[in-house]
Write an enzyme that holds these catalytic residues in place. Sequence first.
Site, PDB file in Angstrom:
ATOM      1  N   GLU A 333      18.108 -17.533  13.167  1.00  0.00           N
ATOM      2  CA  GLU A 333      17.700 -18.315  14.340  1.00  0.00           C
ATOM      3  C   GLU A 333      17.704 -19.817  14.108  1.00  0.00           C
ATOM      4  OE1 GLU A 333      14.881 -15.190  16.673  1.00  0.00           O
ATOM      5  OE2 GLU A 333      13.944 -16.253  15.005  1.00  0.00           O
TER       6      GLU A 333
HETATM    7  N1  IFG Z   1      12.944 -12.580  15.169  1.00  0.00           N
HETATM    8  C1  IFG Z   1      12.633 -13.573  14.143  1.00  0.00           C
HETATM    9  C2  IFG Z   1      11.295 -13.404  13.441  1.00  0.00           C
HETATM   10  C3  IFG Z   1      10.192 -12.932  14.386  1.00  0.00           C
HETATM   11  C4  IFG Z   1      10.663 -11.671  15.101  1.00  0.00           C
HETATM   12  C5  IFG Z   1       9.538 -11.049  15.901  1.00  0.00           C
HETATM   13  C6  IFG Z   1      14.023 -12.262  12.601  1.00  0.00           C
HETATM   14  C7  IFG Z   1      14.968 -12.260  11.429  1.00  0.00           C
HETATM   15  C8  IFG Z   1      11.838 -12.024  15.967  1.00  0.00           C
HETATM   16  N2  IFG Z   1      13.680 -13.479  13.097  1.00  0.00           N
HETATM   17  O1  IFG Z   1      13.606 -11.220  13.040  1.00  0.00           O
HETATM   18  O2  IFG Z   1      10.902 -14.658  12.882  1.00  0.00           O
HETATM   19  O3  IFG Z   1       9.832 -13.924  15.291  1.00  0.00           O
HETATM   20  O4  IFG Z   1       9.878  -9.746  16.332  1.00  0.00           O
END
Ligand code: IFG
Length: 519
Positions: A333
């Site tokens: 992200e």
């Molecule tokens: N995605 C984000 C996490 C977390 C997650 C919550 C990943 C690799 C959503 N990154 O999962 O930091 O916020 O479900």
Amino acid sequence: MPNCLTVFVGRRILAPLVAGFLVLGAQAQDGSSLIPRPQRMTTGEGSFSLNASTRIVHAAGQPAVQAVADHLAGLLRPSTGFALPTGSAAQQSGNLIRLEIVSKDSSLGREGYHLSVTPKGVTLKASRPAGLFYGVQTLRQLLPAAIEASTTQSAAWVIPAVEIRDRPEYGYRGAMLDVARHFFGVADVKRFIDLIAAYKMNILHLHLSDDQGWRIEIKSWPKLTEIGGSTQVGGGKGGFYTQEQYKEIVAYAAARHITIVPEIDMPGHTNAAIVSYPELNCRDTTHALYTGTAVGFSTFCTSRPGTYKFIDDVLRELAAITPGPWLHIGGDESHVTPKADYIQFMNKVQPMVSKYGKQVIGWDEIAHANLQKNTVVQYWADAGNSKMAVKKGAKVIMSPARKAYLDMQYDSTTRLGLHWAGFIEVDNAYQWDPATMEQGIGRQNILGVEAPLWTETIITMDDIEYMVFPRLPGIAEIGWTDPAQRDWKEYRVRLAAQAARFRAMGIDFYASPKVDWKQ
Ligand code: IFG
């Protein structure tokens, strides 16, 4: 084979005691409720009874085996009240549990074991101590659930006669705890380690840094914890592990054959570091500590040499206190890092990890970079990234958000958790095969599975247990058991029988309506 219930009642023990004994949830143990399901098990005649004279013995001069013996004794002493002395097997007779290393038995692999229980005694064999440790977890589940109690119980400590030969499907069987969104102290992490070790998991991935918090002391950059560790989601006081505390966690995990995988997420998810050291972002602007739950708004300055000096210092200090083979550098992200900059950043950081003798793990976006030969990609959301990684020769850890993210709500009524990847009930969390769920990855490229628990909405150990149980045993079984031996209709009966163990272990589990829980 008469089960222990028949044997027990056959001795005409007073009815109230039998009734009491049964109420304790010590339903007949016949090995049919083991999780993870063993590869091969046959039941024998009769049973073995632990008693006050039971000893746990092993060959002399094997400290790692002695450690497993002590671990077993530590599990059994509180609830039985027996002394259960451990030591080298000088005397060959008596009521013995024998632990043996049989290095020539290569059929067991590094983590397999052979458990033989007869009325005459218990023998546990493995080619390495880890296999003995996993055999102990099975032996534990062959005893009545009351064995898990922390106070002395009045029960017949009967183990059914069985022959089990077992070894895992995957070598990487893990869980992740996000200690950045909400901080969890050493005691909670140790509890989490105990719980995953009971189901033969061998990896704990600690998500140590994010926008909301930096949780590991870095001596050359002290403000990371002084400032970056001072809060958390919701504005609480946050916290961090000193390097000594981190080493304590590592040692506790290692004694349970669990490898710690530390993650420093970068170049995104870095607000806490940037607030601590504003020179880490390109505009030198001082950011505010962040206590919300948005993602994707932060990035290190990928064009500044100082950024790489910082990262090198962090990786050097972390590698020095991490005996495991991996450092996780995140990579997810990075929505405000231009793609070309992200790729250049990852191409620069991976060699730093190798320089300190470690292998890289990164979230699946890292597949866009030039992957080093032993870089591992953790699949969470984009199967295309994972296929790209495989094409570049990387191995994959399977953590599909829609199946393995333990912070997903069970259903729309779950008081904790999120649902961006969907609702994940306990049957949904079990019904998938890492090797076939995405075309183009392939069984031979999969190291194993890992179930992440992100903690935006998770504040206490009870919250952790509620989201992790009852789904985690299923993930552990996916990592351990031959997929041809896995079926939800059969598994859910074994899971139901685990309820008495969850209760005896004080686990605050979600009693999913998908399971007919045993009382
Ligand atoms: N995605 C984000 C996490 C977390 C997650 C919550 C990943 C690799 C959503 N990154 O999962 O930091 O916020 O479900």
